[in-house]
Design an enzyme around this catalytic site. Structure first.
Site: not given
Ligand code: NAD
Length: 359
Positions: A135, A190, A222, A246, A250
């Site tokens: 980001y 990851k 994942d 992020d 959610d």
């Protein structure tokens, strides 16, 4: 104690008004100063994070933030879009540690998209690194592809990067937070594909040697996405980088019934923080007086706890929220048969009434 109140756009103004009402009902000596941010600031000052708003935020002990954004700003150049205000505040205040509790209240287990037995008693703390990763990484942009099968074609690119000190400081935050809870950290990465996250994993493993009393588990992102809907209660502190955090936070929000229930805190090394609900400005319901203000009210409680050193006042708010839920009051997002539907303002009034009843 001084707080900067930045309501922002959409439902931001409606929900922050309720949180301010709740803070005032506590009879603490808190000075509150309001300023525009996001689309509202762009309209008034031509920038989503005007100098005056940033100055106020920097001077305050804490920032109470609503939400920013509206589809109508989607065509603006990126630096002027409302969401840039949040990124700017995170960057300028160095808010690197984001805390998002995902708690499923007993009364709301049926509002979750998962079976009640999977979420009953759920209490996860997500700790997300907030100022690094893809980001903020440079360089980024658009160019003509320099090589590969599509050389010469237009392409866009971003840069994922983390430095050792950035990973170390957030890892300490995660292990210290776990010490006060279930003493287990799941570090999500990851590492099987990304160099940045192999480095993340190595540094987290090193920092862990200073916390032998805390269990550390590593999990690929994942798999974490899958485990969150399969067996969410096995997480205690779920700890990860900016982008994975992020998305996963959610996902975790939905386990608890509604994103309208979830507070968040973003802290810097000095304990200064920005407190906001986990949701956005919800333009689809803005102005209707139906938004759930509880995430913002609970964010105000986190502010009292983390930045203003008022744990008892924070506890009072938490208890008042539990009590209005037990009373059966629900905004539309958490409503179910047999409960009483109320609007934003009525929900805020009910929390204030419960606080007064505690006096
Ligand atoms: P959103 O979180 O605003 O809304 C998603 C859904 O959840 C909508 O159906 C909305 O009605 C509902 N919802 C959200 N908060 C609610 C509440 N308190 N009570 C009841 N229902 C609620 O996400 P979105 O629709 O993807 O984004 C809308 C705008 O918000 C966009 O401009 C986006 O960029 C911005 N946004 C801002 C922030 C922030 O300010 N921190 C975060 C996310 C999105």
């Amino acid at each position: 104690m001084k707080i900067a109140v930045l309501p922002g756009d959409g439902i931001g103004t409606e929900i922050v008004a309720e949180a301010v009402k709740v803070l005032r009902a506590l009879d603490l000596q808190i000075e509150m100063e309001e300023a525009k941010v996001g689309g509202a600031a762009y309209e008034a000052h031509g920038h989503p994070l005007p100098e005056s708003t940033l100055k106020l935020a920097k001077q305050a002990d804490a920032v109470l933030f609503g939400a920013v954004g509206d589809w109508k700003y989607d065509k603006l150049e990126r630096s002027l879009r409302p969401e840039q205000a949040i990124l700017g505040l995170r960057k300028h205040l160095e808010l690197f540690a984001n805390f998002r509790p995902a708690i499923c209240y007993e009364e709301l287990t049926h509002a979750s998209s998962l079976k009640p037995e999977l979420v009953a008693g759920l209490d996860i703390l997500i700790i997300r690194e907030l100022t690094g990763d893809i980001y903020f990484g440079q360089p980024r942009g658009r160019r003509s592809a320099p090589d590969g099968a599509f050389a010469g074609q237009p392409e866009a690119f971003d840069t994922m990067r983390y430095s050792r000190p950035e990973i170390e400081r957030i890892a300490h935050v995660a292990f210290q937070a776990a010490r006060k809870r279930g003493k287990k950290v799941t570090s999500v990465d990851k590492a099987n594909v990304l160099e940045t996250f192999q480095f993340w994993k190595d540094v987290v493993t090193e920092v862990h040697t200073q916390y032998p009393d805390v269990e550390l588990e590593h999990m690929y992102v994942d798999n974490a996405a899958m485990q969150l809907v399969k067996a969410p209660k096995k997480f205690d502190v779920l700890f990860t980088g900016n982008m994975f955090g992020d998305i996963l936070s959610d996902e975790a929000a939905m386990l608890t019934g509604s994103i309208g229930m979830l507070p968040s805190a973003s802290l810097n090394a000095r304990g200064q923080g920005l407190y906001e609900p986990s949701h956005g400005s919800a333009p689809d319901i803005a102005g209707q007086g139906v938004a759930n203000p509880l995430a913002t009210i609970l964010s105000a409680a986190m502010m009292l706890r983390f930045s203003l050193n008022q744990p008892e006042a924070a506890e009072r708010i938490d208890r008042a929220v539990k009590s209005v839920l037990a009373q059966g009051l629900r905004t539309a997002d958490i409503y179910s048969d047999g409960t009483t539907k109320v609007g934003t303002k009525e929900m805020g009034d009910a929390v204030v009434a419960r606080l007064k009843a505690q006096d």
